[in-house]
Design a protein around this motif. Structure first.
Motif, mmCIF file in Angstrom:
data_model
loop_
_atom_site.group_PDB
_atom_site.id
_atom_site.type_symbol
_atom_site.label_atom_id
_atom_site.label_comp_id
_atom_site.label_asym_id
_atom_site.label_seq_id
_atom_site.Cartn_x
_atom_site.Cartn_y
_atom_site.Cartn_z
ATOM 1 N N SER A 296 -13.310 0.103 0.472
ATOM 2 C CA SER A 296 -14.565 0.148 1.229
ATOM 3 C C SER A 296 -14.846 1.553 1.742
ATOM 4 O O SER A 296 -15.970 2.050 1.638
ATOM 5 C CB SER A 296 -14.503 -0.823 2.413
ATOM 6 O OG SER A 296 -14.319 -2.134 1.964
ATOM 7 N N CYS B 126 -18.997 -4.514 4.375
ATOM 8 C CA CYS B 126 -17.556 -4.349 4.583
ATOM 9 C C CYS B 126 -17.130 -4.544 6.035
ATOM 10 O O CYS B 126 -15.948 -4.729 6.311
ATOM 11 C CB CYS B 126 -17.124 -2.963 4.115
ATOM 12 S SG CYS B 126 -17.464 -2.665 2.380
ATOM 13 N N SER C 250 -8.382 -3.327 0.391
ATOM 14 C CA SER C 250 -9.818 -3.589 0.492
ATOM 15 C C SER C 250 -10.487 -2.632 1.472
ATOM 16 O O SER C 250 -11.613 -2.170 1.242
ATOM 17 C CB SER C 250 -10.099 -5.045 0.866
ATOM 18 O OG SER C 250 -9.498 -5.383 2.079
#
Length: 176
Positions: A145, A59, A141
């Motif tokens: 993560s 990530c 996102s």
């Protein structure tokens, strides 16, 4: 902007695919080299910390897409390859926590989950970008993560495999 468009703007339209390809190739090569080492070390030091490392490294390049100098993104993606061996660590973890009878079904579930994420994530990301913009995609996102890292840190139990005991067990089983 898509990643390829951002690369075209920064590196020039003629070299964007070359830079993207070299970046992903270097990441894959570094993962290839480091996966056996990280797997062996996780055998003796526990899976959880290496699972956290692998997920974090996977990530890590996300925020670097927002930096105006994309060389940082290229560098972080390539270097994340050293630690982003999530697939190997997850399979080792699953192997540690399942019985032999459950193992093939568990491996199938893990593989299906990885495959589904590779299909669903880009489509969902494109839809969110079209409706809400790129900042929402980055925010979601990043939140996913962080949630993933939080879940591993607080809810995934540690599994420690002592390689010396495993070898002793295999030797004893062979001679019995």
């Amino acid at each position: 902007h898509t990643l390829s468009q951002a690369f075209a703007d920064f590196f020039g339209p003629d070299s964007k695919w070359l830079v993207l390809g070299l970046t992903q190739g270097l990441k894959g090569f570094l993962s290839f080299l480091s996966a056996p080492v990280i797997g062996a070390v996780s055998d003796s030091h526990g899976r959880k910390q290496f699972l956290l490392l692998a997920v974090g490294a996977t990530c890590l390049p996300l925020p670097f897409l927002l930096v105006s100098n994309l060389w940082w993104h290229v560098l972080v993606v390539a270097l994340s390859g050293v630690c982003s061996v999530t697939f190997s660590i997850v399979f080792a973890y699953v192997s540690d926590v399942t019985t032999e009878e459950e193992r093939s079904a568990a491996f199938g579930q893990v593989s299906a989950t990885f495959a589904a994420s590779l299909v669903i994530s880009p489509a969902l990301g494109s839809l969110l970008k079209a409706v809400y913009g790129v900042q929402v995609v980055f925010a979601i996102s990043t939140a996913i993560s962080l949630l993933d890292v939080f879940f591993i840190a607080f809810f995934v139990p540690e599994v420690r495999v002592c390689l010396c005991l495993y070898v002793c067990f295999c030797v004893a089983k062979t001679f019995s």
